[in-house]
Design a protein around this motif. Structure first.
Motif, PDB file in Angstrom:
ATOM      1  N   ILE A 179      -1.673  -1.960   4.142  1.00 41.01           N
ATOM      2  CA  ILE A 179      -0.752  -1.123   4.898  1.00 41.01           C
ATOM      3  C   ILE A 179      -1.033   0.344   4.576  1.00 41.01           C
ATOM      4  CG2 ILE A 179       1.046  -1.323   3.129  1.00 41.01           C
ATOM      5  CD1 ILE A 179       3.123  -1.260   5.405  1.00 41.01           C
ATOM      6  N   GLY A 180      -1.183   1.156   5.602  1.00 41.80           N
ATOM      7  CA  GLY A 180      -1.597   2.531   5.412  1.00 41.80           C
ATOM      8  C   GLY A 180      -0.443   3.482   5.133  1.00 41.80           C
ATOM      9  N   PRO A 181      -0.753   4.715   4.755  1.00 39.46           N
ATOM     10  CA  PRO A 181       0.266   5.690   4.362  1.00 39.46           C
ATOM     11  C   PRO A 181       1.150   6.169   5.501  1.00 39.46           C
ATOM     12  CG  PRO A 181      -1.904   6.711   4.410  1.00 39.46           C
ATOM     13  CD  PRO A 181      -2.120   5.240   4.574  1.00 39.46           C
ATOM     14  N   ASP A 182       0.779   5.894   6.742  1.00 36.12           N
ATOM     15  CA  ASP A 182       1.624   6.263   7.875  1.00 36.12           C
ATOM     16  C   ASP A 182       2.576   5.143   8.278  1.00 36.12           C
ATOM     17  OD1 ASP A 182       0.468   8.801   8.154  1.00 36.12           O
ATOM     18  OD2 ASP A 182      -1.184   7.985   9.326  1.00 36.12           O
ATOM     19  N   ALA A 183       2.487   3.988   7.605  1.00 37.69           N
ATOM     20  CA  ALA A 183       3.288   2.826   7.999  1.00 37.69           C
ATOM     21  C   ALA A 183       4.113   2.230   6.869  1.00 37.69           C
ATOM     22  CB  ALA A 183       2.364   1.745   8.568  1.00 37.69           C
ATOM     23  N   ALA A 188      13.883   4.617  -2.284  1.00 33.47           N
ATOM     24  CA  ALA A 188      13.752   5.453  -3.472  1.00 33.47           C
ATOM     25  C   ALA A 188      13.446   4.630  -4.718  1.00 33.47           C
ATOM     26  CB  ALA A 188      15.023   6.264  -3.675  1.00 33.47           C
ATOM     27  N   GLU A 189      13.894   3.353  -4.739  1.00 33.14           N
ATOM     28  CA  GLU A 189      13.674   2.527  -5.928  1.00 33.14           C
ATOM     29  C   GLU A 189      12.194   2.257  -6.170  1.00 33.14           C
ATOM     30  OE1 GLU A 189      13.812  -0.303  -2.508  1.00 33.14           O
ATOM     31  OE2 GLU A 189      14.930   1.497  -3.108  1.00 33.14           O
ATOM     32  N   VAL A 190      11.398   2.172  -5.090  1.00 29.97           N
ATOM     33  CA  VAL A 190       9.962   1.960  -5.247  1.00 29.97           C
ATOM     34  C   VAL A 190       9.318   3.209  -5.847  1.00 29.97           C
ATOM     35  CG1 VAL A 190       7.807   1.474  -4.041  1.00 29.97           C
ATOM     36  CG2 VAL A 190       9.911   0.314  -3.339  1.00 29.97           C
ATOM     37  N   ARG A 191       9.659   4.353  -5.317  1.00 31.71           N
ATOM     38  CA  ARG A 191       9.149   5.618  -5.856  1.00 31.71           C
ATOM     39  C   ARG A 191       9.519   5.771  -7.327  1.00 31.71           C
ATOM     40  NH1 ARG A 191      11.725  10.699  -6.066  1.00 31.71           N
ATOM     41  NH2 ARG A 191      10.308  12.518  -6.042  1.00 31.71           N
ATOM     42  N   GLU A 192      10.763   5.491  -7.655  1.00 32.60           N
ATOM     43  CA  GLU A 192      11.228   5.637  -9.033  1.00 32.60           C
ATOM     44  C   GLU A 192      10.508   4.681  -9.973  1.00 32.60           C
ATOM     45  OE1 GLU A 192      15.390   5.018  -8.621  1.00 32.60           O
ATOM     46  OE2 GLU A 192      15.727   6.940  -7.588  1.00 32.60           O
ATOM     47  N   ALA A 193      10.203   3.462  -9.486  1.00 29.63           N
ATOM     48  CA  ALA A 193       9.507   2.493 -10.325  1.00 29.63           C
ATOM     49  C   ALA A 193       8.104   2.980 -10.677  1.00 29.63           C
ATOM     50  CB  ALA A 193       9.435   1.141  -9.612  1.00 29.63           C
ATOM     51  N   ALA A 204       2.144  10.458  -4.212  1.00 29.21           N
ATOM     52  CA  ALA A 204       1.815   9.403  -3.245  1.00 29.21           C
ATOM     53  C   ALA A 204       2.991   9.047  -2.352  1.00 29.21           C
ATOM     54  CB  ALA A 204       1.317   8.154  -3.979  1.00 29.21           C
ATOM     55  N   PHE A 205       4.092   9.773  -2.451  1.00 29.82           N
ATOM     56  CA  PHE A 205       5.294   9.473  -1.667  1.00 29.82           C
ATOM     57  C   PHE A 205       5.712  10.687  -0.849  1.00 29.82           C
ATOM     58  CE2 PHE A 205       5.302   6.505  -5.156  1.00 29.82           C
ATOM     59  CZ  PHE A 205       5.728   5.320  -4.576  1.00 29.82           C
ATOM     60  N   GLU A 206       5.830  10.494   0.463  1.00 29.53           N
ATOM     61  CA  GLU A 206       6.251  11.559   1.366  1.00 29.53           C
ATOM     62  C   GLU A 206       7.680  11.293   1.849  1.00 29.53           C
ATOM     63  OE1 GLU A 206       5.252  13.277   5.838  1.00 29.53           O
ATOM     64  OE2 GLU A 206       3.800  11.983   4.814  1.00 29.53           O
ATOM     65  N   PRO A 207       8.614  12.180   1.546  1.00 31.97           N
ATOM     66  CA  PRO A 207      10.003  11.947   1.976  1.00 31.97           C
ATOM     67  C   PRO A 207      10.149  12.037   3.495  1.00 31.97           C
ATOM     68  CG  PRO A 207       9.763  14.137   1.032  1.00 31.97           C
ATOM     69  CD  PRO A 207       8.465  13.437   0.803  1.00 31.97           C
ATOM     70  N   ILE A 208      10.911  11.098   4.073  1.00 34.24           N
ATOM     71  CA  ILE A 208      11.131  11.107   5.526  1.00 34.24           C
ATOM     72  C   ILE A 208      12.617  11.094   5.871  1.00 34.24           C
ATOM     73  CG2 ILE A 208       8.907  10.081   6.129  1.00 34.24           C
ATOM     74  CD1 ILE A 208      10.288   7.363   6.289  1.00 34.24           C
ATOM     75  N   GLY A 209      13.462  11.313   4.867  1.00 27.85           N
ATOM     76  CA  GLY A 209      14.896  11.399   5.101  1.00 27.85           C
ATOM     77  C   GLY A 209      15.636  10.114   4.818  1.00 27.85           C
ATOM     78  N   ASP A 216       1.740   5.825  -0.154  1.00 35.33           N
ATOM     79  CA  ASP A 216       0.298   5.678  -0.004  1.00 35.33           C
ATOM     80  C   ASP A 216      -0.193   4.726  -1.085  1.00 35.33           C
ATOM     81  OD1 ASP A 216      -2.447   5.905   0.159  1.00 35.33           O
ATOM     82  OD2 ASP A 216      -2.432   8.071   0.501  1.00 35.33           O
ATOM     83  N   ILE A 217      -0.285   3.440  -0.734  1.00 28.11           N
ATOM     84  CA  ILE A 217      -0.674   2.439  -1.720  1.00 28.11           C
ATOM     85  C   ILE A 217      -2.118   2.636  -2.184  1.00 28.11           C
ATOM     86  CG2 ILE A 217      -1.519   0.625  -0.146  1.00 28.11           C
ATOM     87  CD1 ILE A 217       0.085  -1.369  -1.931  1.00 28.11           C
ATOM     88  N   TYR A 218      -2.948   3.196  -1.308  1.00 31.36           N
ATOM     89  CA  TYR A 218      -4.325   3.500  -1.706  1.00 31.36           C
ATOM     90  C   TYR A 218      -4.350   4.568  -2.796  1.00 31.36           C
ATOM     91  CZ  TYR A 218      -5.979   0.971   2.466  1.00 31.36           C
ATOM     92  OH  TYR A 218      -6.256   0.021   3.414  1.00 31.36           O
TER      93      TYR A 218
END
Length: 267
Positions: A179-183, A188-193, A204-209, A216-218
């Motif tokens: 899965i790509g960075p646009d999808a 927030a829990e994933v980012r925090e982990a 690797a994390f872009e906030p979208i509201g 971006d898993i890559y």
């Protein structure tokens, strides 16, 4: 039943199901990296099999609700291109890496395998999660890891690299279709982990509201590999969600098939 006998039945089964099982196998991938010549890879797409929608057509997963005869034919199609049947795993989003030469039936619960034996095929199945293929520069050991966000965050890459028994600086990695960075929308829990492990993961994390992010898993996998000392990292240019005709995607379709990423040492 031998792989050859299974393969022999593919065309007939394809005719029954109304699908040309010989078509589109040229759509499959190989890793684009400077690996030694004896290191071989094969990454399937959704093309070239006999499964009916929504598993069309080369579904390799027996656990997704597809017709078992079709999966058997699809796996035989894959086996035709390999030196042996893959060491299939029962993937559970763990960090466990096993010796592929010791894998039997039933498949062990693990999410990575490694081998230093010629002709033994390491394999992981994915449909958005990240397949990571690894080898050393000498071509003496290879590995395949299934890195969904949980396994990646918890250390499946680190455990796989450790199991290979080679200094990380001697390794190279290839990141397969995921899965790509646009999808890849996450909470927030994933980012925090990830940031709890390394604050630099924030990049690797872009906030979208609304507390959501595009991950971006890559980039996260490259970060983990680089931190270990694996500097040669290739691949990471596909998106299984957006490339609808080419790849299975659980995030996009929910009920769908599974692809395989395989690596082995040739004689």
């Amino acid at each position: 039943m031998s792989a050859n006998k299974q393969v022999g039945g593919i065309k007939r089964l394809g005719e029954v199901l109304g699908i040309d099982a010989q078509a589109d196998a040229g759509d499959w991938l190989t890793a684009s990296w400077p690996a030694p010549a004896n290191v071989r890879t094969l990454i399937t797409t959704r093309a070239g099999g006999v499964s009916k929608p929504p598993f069309d057509s080369l579904n390799l997963g027996r656990h997704v609700g597809d017709d078992d005869a079709a999966v058997t034919a699809n796996r035989a199609k894959l086996a035709e291109r390999l030196p042996a049947e893959p060491a299939w795993l029962s993937q559970v989003h763990s960090t466990v890496a096993v010796d592929a030469a010791q894998v039997g039936k039933p498949a062990p619960e693990a999410d990575a395998s490694f081998t230093d034996r010629s002709g033994v095929v390491c394999a992981v199945m994915t449909a958005d999660c990240l397949p990571v293929l690894l080898t050393d520069r000498a071509g003496s050991v290879v590995a395949a890891a299934h890195a969904g966000w949980r396994g990646l965050c918890n250390g499946v890459i680190e455990n796989t690299v450790g199991a290979m028994g080679v200094a990380p600086i001697e390794l190279m990695a290839w990141l397969g279709p995921a899965i790509g960075p646009d999808a890849f929308e996450v909470g927030a829990e994933v980012r925090e982990a990830f940031m709890a492990h390394d604050e630099r993961a924030e990049m690797a994390f872009e906030p979208i509201g609304d507390g959501k992010y595009l991950a971006d898993i890559y980039a996260l996998a490259r970060q983990r590999l680089n931190a270990l000392g694996v500097s040669q990292v290739y691949g990471g240019e596909h998106c299984t969600v957006l490339e609808r005709e080419r790849f299975f995607s659980y995030r996009r379709d929910r009920v769908t098939g599974r692809m395989a990423s395989c690596i082995w040492l040739a004689d």
